[in-house]
Design a protein around this motif. Structure first.
Motif, short mmCIF file in Angstrom:
data_model
loop_
_atom_site.label_atom_id
_atom_site.label_comp_id
_atom_site.label_asym_id
_atom_site.label_seq_id
_atom_site.Cartn_x
_atom_site.Cartn_y
_atom_site.Cartn_z
N UNK A 62 -5.00 1.32 4.72
CA UNK A 62 -4.68 0.10 5.49
C UNK A 62 -5.74 -0.21 6.54
N UNK A 63 -6.65 0.75 6.79
CA UNK A 63 -7.64 0.55 7.84
C UNK A 63 -7.02 0.55 9.21
N UNK A 64 -5.91 1.29 9.38
CA UNK A 64 -5.19 1.31 10.66
C UNK A 64 -5.57 2.56 11.45
N UNK A 65 -5.75 2.44 12.77
CA UNK A 65 -6.04 3.61 13.59
C UNK A 65 -4.91 4.62 13.63
N UNK A 66 -3.68 4.19 13.31
CA UNK A 66 -2.52 5.08 13.35
C UNK A 66 -1.41 4.49 12.50
N UNK A 67 -0.43 5.35 12.16
CA UNK A 67 0.77 4.89 11.48
C UNK A 67 1.98 5.46 12.20
N UNK A 68 3.10 4.76 12.10
CA UNK A 68 4.37 5.24 12.63
C UNK A 68 5.27 5.55 11.45
N UNK A 89 0.83 -1.22 0.00
CA UNK A 89 0.00 0.00 0.00
C UNK A 89 0.85 1.26 0.00
N UNK A 90 1.86 1.30 0.87
CA UNK A 90 2.62 2.53 1.09
C UNK A 90 3.82 2.67 0.17
N UNK A 91 4.23 1.63 -0.50
CA UNK A 91 5.39 1.70 -1.37
C UNK A 91 6.68 1.54 -0.59
N UNK A 92 7.81 1.77 -1.24
CA UNK A 92 9.11 1.55 -0.64
C UNK A 92 9.65 2.83 -0.04
N UNK A 93 10.68 2.65 0.80
CA UNK A 93 11.36 3.81 1.36
C UNK A 93 12.25 4.45 0.31
N UNK A 128 6.03 7.63 -0.51
CA UNK A 128 5.18 7.58 -1.70
C UNK A 128 3.73 7.83 -1.37
N UNK A 129 3.35 7.82 -0.12
CA UNK A 129 1.97 8.00 0.28
C UNK A 129 1.93 8.75 1.61
N UNK A 130 1.05 9.75 1.72
CA UNK A 130 0.93 10.52 2.95
C UNK A 130 0.48 9.61 4.09
N UNK A 131 0.93 9.88 5.33
CA UNK A 131 0.59 9.00 6.46
C UNK A 131 -0.90 8.82 6.65
N UNK A 132 -1.69 9.92 6.59
CA UNK A 132 -3.13 9.79 6.81
C UNK A 132 -3.78 8.94 5.74
N UNK A 133 -3.36 9.12 4.50
CA UNK A 133 -3.92 8.32 3.42
C UNK A 133 -3.51 6.85 3.56
N UNK A 134 -2.26 6.62 3.97
CA UNK A 134 -1.81 5.24 4.18
C UNK A 134 -2.63 4.57 5.28
N UNK A 135 -2.90 5.31 6.37
CA UNK A 135 -3.70 4.76 7.46
C UNK A 135 -5.10 4.40 6.99
#
Length: 617
Positions: free
Chosen positions: A218-224, A199-203, A208-215
């Motif tokens: 992914x259906x995640x309550x948060x991202x690190x 989903x988020x792509x490589x480092x 490659x994807x903003x944290x909020x959009x990645x969350x």
């Protein structure tokens, strides 16, 4: 010598020196990057512990709401700090046990999010954030930071340059390591690393994807998120916890890069892995990892020449100094396996031993009961556990008369407190119970056979015996052998009872699941100083081998391709096991040291072994 020749030779020497210097710089650069990855792992561990303490378990009551501001109270509110988020919820009707009528709890409806703005003792004010379809809380509602595990996705670190051919493997290694350390704190549950990378792509230099959009994806309550900044010894790791509901940063830190205490040793030509080495008193002839008592923690089962012993695995220390419990079968230990083949929620241990004086092989199935290993089944032959998909199968093969592995192989199924013999498993010629795997490669109803043959080649066949693939390279290299006593010989050259045939325990083949669910396997390869051979003396095979390594192969386009290999071990491999010791994917390898050192100098001392732990990317 002519001047032209001298110029040519001097130019050639200069070219050689330049090539050598460039090659040395490249290798040193790779080593520096490998050390950096090790240091990142050590820093992740410190950050994970800090994160676990940053999110207290809080229960509070909403006592007032004024527009977009709410006031909450409760004994644990004092643990809050500005910026933390609580989930507001409303209790519904009581639900009861359908038979006894006992109150089991209340229905709950999740409302909005409360973002703490100020804390004063056991009171706090918070900003109300109502998402799509949500509802603002009112006085009397409740709010909390759950006492359960907090869901989070670890995004690939940025600012890390990989020297390896496959940058996605490096990203996967870092995400997997950080995720495992967060899971290990007991406060978090992380999203599967491969899904994060999909989903988020490589480092790289930028996410490659903003944290909020990645969350959200992914259906995640948060991202690190994490970013490596600085140069040389002044590097720091900037880490942030970003809410998947508001996109706000709830916690952040800038941690100086911690110097790893482990010696960095990598497989330079492939992808990196974290490697640890532990000494073990005595030889290793078999290894297994399994949950033996239902506590969801893997124990290490080690077979030496005389006994099978169970060790507790201690974090950062390896196996405990003394075994928890041992079992002596009475003969020479040939192999060790462990898995829950009975479906009881705890693994059984399988030990095979051989008594040369009688020419008898015996397989024993054991269960751990308290501090005792109790036999529940014995058979005059060989036993092996292989995994078919996620299910462990217990296989049995009787001992032969002229060769050790002549009989047909059957699956044993635990039914009504005993093992029932299933139908025979059809195997190609030159394939036996050792070095065997059953894998689903083509989608056929029956699993395909993948096995090592007598000439140390790896092959794949359909269940009907049609060959699908054969390796060009050699794998395996049996370091465990036994002097087999033949019976019923056709001639009188060798007397009955005399050791006249060498039985070889072929290397283990372990199926694993790869990227996108692709079939993969792990297999070892023992190396000789002057090439591979196929004939071994009973007591000399271990002397012949000097090194070994583990390979990871993936089934693709009708054959297996190598996707990873370990660094070369200092000594030959006797057996290996695969499992998760600390939340990561680990391979534990039994190695007998070679060369002249304090461990091998004394020819009268009992041989010592090493356990080498590789953390797979």
């Amino acid at each position: 010598m002519s001047s032209r020749a001298r110029v040519f030779l001097s130019g050639w020497r200069l070219g050689a020196v330049l090539i050598a210097v460039v090659g040395l710089v490249a290798v040193l650069g790779i080593r520096a990057q490998a050390e950096l990855l090790q240091d990142l792992g050590a820093t992740f561990q410190q950050v994970a512990q800090s994160l676990a303490g940053a999110f207290p378990k809080v229960e509070a009551q909403v006592v007032a709401v004024d527009g977009a501001e709410a006031r909450i109270e409760g004994p644990t509110v004092a643990l809050l700090r500005p910026g933390l988020e609580l989930t507001a919820y409303r209790r519904g009707e009581v639900f009861r046990h359908p038979v006894t009528g006992q109150v089991l709890g209340h229905a709950e409806r999740e409302l909005g999010t409360l973002v703490v703005t100020a804390v004063d003792g056991e009171q706090a004010t918070a900003r109300v954030v109502v998402g799509s379809g949500g509802e603002a809380p009112k006085a009397g509602d409740l709010a909390r930071i759950t006492a359960g595990r907090l869901g989070v996705a670890v995004l690939p670190p940025t600012g890390v340059t990989s020297p390896y051919e496959s940058a996605d493997q490096t990203a996967l290694l870092l995400v997997s390591r950080f995720s495992a350390l967060l899971d290990k704190t007991g406060r978090f549950v992380t999203v599967e690393p491969r899904r994060v990378l999909d989903v988020a792509g490589l480092s790289g230099d930028a996410a490659t994807l903003a944290p909020l959009e990645a969350a959200r994806q992914l259906g995640a309550p948060a991202v690190v998120t994490s970013r490596l900044v600085g140069q040389g010894r002044d590097r720091t790791l900037e880490v942030a916890w970003v809410s998947g509901k508001t996109g706000e940063t709830l916690w952040s830190t800038s941690a100086s890069l911690t110097r790893a205490t482990l010696t960095p040793r990598f497989a330079w030509e492939s992808t990196p892995e974290l490697e640890r080495t532990y000494g073990l008193d005595g030889p290793v002839r078999g290894l297994a990892l399994a949950d033996l008592d239902g506590d969801r923690r893997l124990k290490l089962v080690v077979g030496d020449d005389k006994a099978a012993s169970v060790y507790q695995w201690q974090e950062s220390q390896g196996p405990s100094p003394a075994p928890l419990v041992s079992f002596r079968p009475g003969g020479l230990v040939l192999s060790i396996d462990a898995a829950d083949v009975n479906g009881t929620g705890r693994a059984q241990i399988v030990v095979v031993d051989y008594r040369s004086e009688t020419g008898a092989a015996r397989g024993t199935v054991l269960e751990l009961v308290g501090q005792e290993l109790r036999p529940i089944y014995e058979t005059p032959g060989f036993l092996r556990i292989v995994r078919v998909g996620g299910e462990p199968w217990l296989l049995e093969q009787p001992i032969g008369r002229r060769e050790p592995f002549e009989g047909s192989i059957h699956r044993l199924v635990w039914t009504n407190g005993r093992y029932q013999t299933g139908p025979a498993i059809r195997l190609p010629a030159d394939v036996n119970i050792y070095g065997l795997a059953l894998m689903r490669l083509t989608g056929a109803p029956e699993p395909e056979v993948v096995a090592l043959t007598g000439n140390d080649r790896l092959g794949a066949w359909t269940a009907a015996g049609k060959r699908l693939w054969a390796s060009g390279d050699r794998f395996g290299g049996a370091a465990i052998t036994f002097a087999f006593n033949q019976t019923g010989r056709r001639d009188n050259v060798i007397q009955e009872g005399e050791a006249n045939f060498v039985g070889r325990i072929r290397g283990r083949v372990i199926p694993v699941t790869g990227e996108g669910g692709s079939p993969e396997l792990l297999v070892f390869e023992n190396l000789l100083p002057y090439g591979q051979v196929t004939a071994y003396a009973p007591g000399a095979s271990g002397v012949l081998f000097t090194q070994g390594r583990i390979h990871r192969l993936r089934w693709k386009d009708g054959g297996f391709i190598r996707v990873w290999q370990s660094s070369i071990t200092s000594g030959y491999i006797t057996d290996f096991a695969y499992g998760s010791l600390d939340g990561s994917s680990d391979v534990v390898v039994g190695v007998i040291p070679r060369g002249l050192n304090l461990e091998t100098f004394n020819p009268f001392a009992r041989s010592r072994a090493r356990l080498v732990l590789f953390e797979l990317p």
